[in-house]
Design a protein around this motif. Structure first.
Motif, short mmCIF file in Angstrom:
data_model
loop_
_atom_site.label_atom_id
_atom_site.label_comp_id
_atom_site.label_asym_id
_atom_site.label_seq_id
_atom_site.Cartn_x
_atom_site.Cartn_y
_atom_site.Cartn_z
N LYS A 99 0.88 -2.04 -9.46
CA LYS A 99 0.93 -2.24 -10.92
C LYS A 99 1.59 -3.56 -11.34
CE LYS A 99 -0.13 2.50 -11.81
NZ LYS A 99 0.25 3.71 -11.14
N ASN A 114 4.35 10.39 -13.14
CA ASN A 114 2.99 10.92 -13.07
C ASN A 114 2.90 12.40 -13.39
OD1 ASN A 114 0.93 8.80 -12.25
ND2 ASN A 114 2.60 8.36 -10.84
N GLU A 134 8.49 9.43 -5.87
CA GLU A 134 8.62 8.49 -6.98
C GLU A 134 10.10 8.58 -7.42
OE1 GLU A 134 5.54 8.66 -10.26
OE2 GLU A 134 4.90 10.43 -9.18
N ASP A 187 8.02 5.43 -3.42
CA ASP A 187 6.78 4.95 -4.02
C ASP A 187 7.14 4.36 -5.38
OD1 ASP A 187 4.35 4.42 -5.10
OD2 ASP A 187 3.56 6.46 -4.94
N VAL A 190 5.27 2.16 -6.98
CA VAL A 190 4.08 1.56 -7.58
C VAL A 190 4.22 1.53 -9.11
CG1 VAL A 190 1.59 1.86 -7.96
CG2 VAL A 190 2.54 2.09 -5.66
N MET A 191 4.83 2.56 -9.68
CA MET A 191 5.03 2.55 -11.12
C MET A 191 6.41 2.01 -11.51
SD MET A 191 4.75 5.61 -13.93
CE MET A 191 3.03 6.01 -13.63
N SER A 220 -4.63 -1.80 -3.85
CA SER A 220 -4.36 -0.68 -4.77
C SER A 220 -3.15 0.10 -4.27
CB SER A 220 -5.57 0.25 -4.86
OG SER A 220 -5.72 0.96 -3.65
N GLY A 221 -2.52 0.81 -5.20
CA GLY A 221 -1.37 1.65 -4.86
C GLY A 221 -1.74 2.69 -3.83
N THR A 222 -2.96 3.22 -3.95
CA THR A 222 -3.43 4.22 -3.00
C THR A 222 -3.40 3.68 -1.57
OG1 THR A 222 -4.86 5.29 -4.62
CG2 THR A 222 -5.45 5.60 -2.31
N TYR A 282 2.62 11.70 -7.93
CA TYR A 282 1.30 11.18 -7.59
C TYR A 282 1.48 9.94 -6.73
CZ TYR A 282 -3.39 9.16 -8.21
OH TYR A 282 -4.64 8.62 -8.01
N HIS A 283 0.76 9.89 -5.63
CA HIS A 283 0.87 8.72 -4.75
C HIS A 283 -0.50 8.12 -4.46
CE1 HIS A 283 5.04 9.80 -4.26
NE2 HIS A 283 4.70 11.01 -3.86
N GLY A 284 -1.41 8.21 -5.43
CA GLY A 284 -2.76 7.73 -5.20
C GLY A 284 -3.64 8.87 -4.73
C1 LIG Z 1 -0.58 4.43 -9.96
C2 LIG Z 1 0.18 4.98 -8.83
C3 LIG Z 1 -0.34 5.03 -7.52
C4 LIG Z 1 -1.77 4.67 -7.21
O1 LIG Z 1 -2.05 3.34 -7.46
P1 LIG Z 1 -3.61 2.90 -7.61
O2 LIG Z 1 -3.53 1.41 -7.74
O3 LIG Z 1 -4.11 3.59 -8.84
O4 LIG Z 1 -4.32 3.34 -6.40
C5 LIG Z 1 0.47 5.45 -6.50
N1 LIG Z 1 1.75 5.83 -6.74
C6 LIG Z 1 2.28 5.81 -7.97
C7 LIG Z 1 3.70 6.23 -8.17
C8 LIG Z 1 1.51 5.41 -9.06
O5 LIG Z 1 2.05 5.44 -10.28
#
Ligand SMILES: *Cc1c(COP(=O)(O)O)cnc(C)c1O
Length: 416
Positions: free
Chosen positions: A256, A200, A195, A228, A230-231, A107-109, A135-137
């Motif tokens: 993601k 987020n 980010e 980060d 993740v998105m 997971s991103g978290t 948001y970073h999880g």
């Molecule tokens: C979604 C997200 C996370 C968390 O990812 P999860 O898989 O939901 O734990 C972390 N950072 C960013 C920028 C995100 O968009």
């Protein structure tokens, strides 16, 4: 949902799904294909949430399903190395050569939490610097002014996060280099985590000087820079933020899109930093299902299909969507601002562009709620919060975009 509410807090497995940000009851989804999803009552929606970002090829793409099925028939998890991990890792390095070494997680978290652990170990400092609305999880250290889910629910912080830990996270406004510099002077900061484009707290792009400025400030003060992604990873450009903005982070987190709809994330970056991770080094981090073959197969198939051509096709269609929305709002004299990068986009009911989370919070949320429900009634599913980015996929055809604009034109009229 009644049954769900007796079992799960708020009836959901993750907070934003409960529609608290827009009111009303969430629909229960049954299936998806391409740009569409169908709820349990058989109603069809054009989907711009896409599981909150991962589904860059749309729902249930045949080639990804086939890859997952092939992997599944050989076994779902082994807990020992597989070739698929190496292949997906190599695919990531091709696009992001500065991610020299990496670790898969689920997971991103986990990815952001672990990247911070590496940064703290490498710098022998404890404080991390994040941005208001990013948001970073949900790890403890990040639940400090953390954007959408938290903003929507009105929880500036979460009970259960020890004050002593929250005190190690300092927060600056996005796009505000002077605040960053002043925090770096006051605290011994291990890492700046950001980010590169905020998704987020709605869609908020960086000013041209912001990311280069963070790089320079981090270097000047001995802090590491963590992007980060993740998105944003593989949505805003073929090679992510480094390609788009020309700024290279020391550590990068992805999630993601790289899992193609299955649970995968990764943290990685400079080899000297990643070699600190166990068992090469002594920074501990582990995971039972990390790098499992189903998730690796889905990620690989997704990245293989996500060519530069596909990337530019999605970019063009997303730009058309955003431009169309601006035109509708202008014609209807609705204060509105919208923007996009690649296949990630967003809008606010506010006349001036948004540069920070405090700007975002001045947008007209009541109008957003009316617009969201009017859109849903017309078969367009937008993120159920005024503080979330939207996504398109390669399955969103030109015709889908035009159909969406027609429906959203009506929705904008209905929302007043
Ligand atoms: C979604 C997200 C996370 C968390 O990812 P999860 O898989 O939901 O734990 C972390 N950072 C960013 C920028 C995100 O968009």
């Amino acid at each position: 949902m009644e049954r769900a509410r007796t079992l799960f807090p708020g009836g959901v497995s993750s907070p934003v799904r409960a529609f608290r940000g827009v009111g009303g009851e969430p629909f229960v989804v049954d299936r998806g294909k391409g740009s569409r999803i169908w709820d349990a009552d058989g109603r069809e929606y054009i989907d711009y949430v896409l599981s909150w970002g991962p589904l860059v090829l749309g729902h249930a793409p045949d080639r990804v399903l086939e890859a997952v099925e092939r992997a599944m028939r050989k076994g779902t998890s082994f807990g020992i190395p597989t070739e698929l991990e190496v292949e997906l890792g190599e695919r990531i390095v091709e696009r992001m050569p500065h991610v020299e070494m990496m670790r898969f997680v689920s997971s991103g978290t986990e990815a952001t939490m672990s990247a911070v652990r590496v940064a703290r170990a490498a710098t022998q400092r404890d404080v991390i610097l994040k941005f208001d609305g990013c948001y970073h999880g949900h790890a403890d250290s990040f639940l400090v002014r953390a954007g959408s889910g938290v903003a929507t629910l009105g929880l500036p912080n979460s009970p259960g996060v020890p004050d002593a830990l929250a005190a190690l996270t300092v927060v600056a406004p996005f796009n505000d280099l002077a605040s960053v510099e002043s925090l770096l002077r006051s605290y011994s900061v291990a890492a700046i985590i950001v980010e590169p484009i905020v998704g987020n707290s709605g869609f908020i792009p960086p000013d041209p000087a912001f990311l280069p400025g963070l790089r320079a400030l981090a270097d000047a003060h001995g802090a590491l820079l963590i992007f980060d992604e993740v998105m944003t990873g593989f949505r805003i450009a073929y090679g992510g933020a480094r390609e788009r903005f020309g700024v290279t982070a020391d550590l990068t987190t992805l999630g993601k899109v790289i899992g193609g709809g299955l649970p995968v994330a990764v943290y990685g970056g400079r080899r000297d930093l990643m070699e600190r991770v166990a068992p090469a080094g002594n920074v501990y981090q582990a995971g039972t299902l990390s790098g499992n073959p189903l998730a690796m197969a889905a990620g690989l198939a997704t990245l293989e299909l996500l060519t530069p051509d596909v990337q530019s096709r999605m970019t063009r269609r997303t730009e058309r969507l955003v431009q169309g929305l601006r035109e509708i709002a202008a014609r209807r004299r609705v204060p509105f601002t919208a923007d996009s990068a690649g296949s990630m986009w967003g809008f606010f009911f506010r006349a001036e562009p948004v540069r920070s989370f405090s700007d975002a919070k001045t947008a007209d949320v009541e109008r957003f709620k009316r617009f969201f429900h009017a859109a849903l009634e017309r078969g367009v599913y937008l993120a159920p919060s005024a503080f979330e980015a939207g996504f398109t996929s390669d399955a969103h055809s030109d015709a889908d975009i035009e159909e969406t604009l027609g429906r959203l034109d009506d929705a904008m009229a209905a929302a007043g």
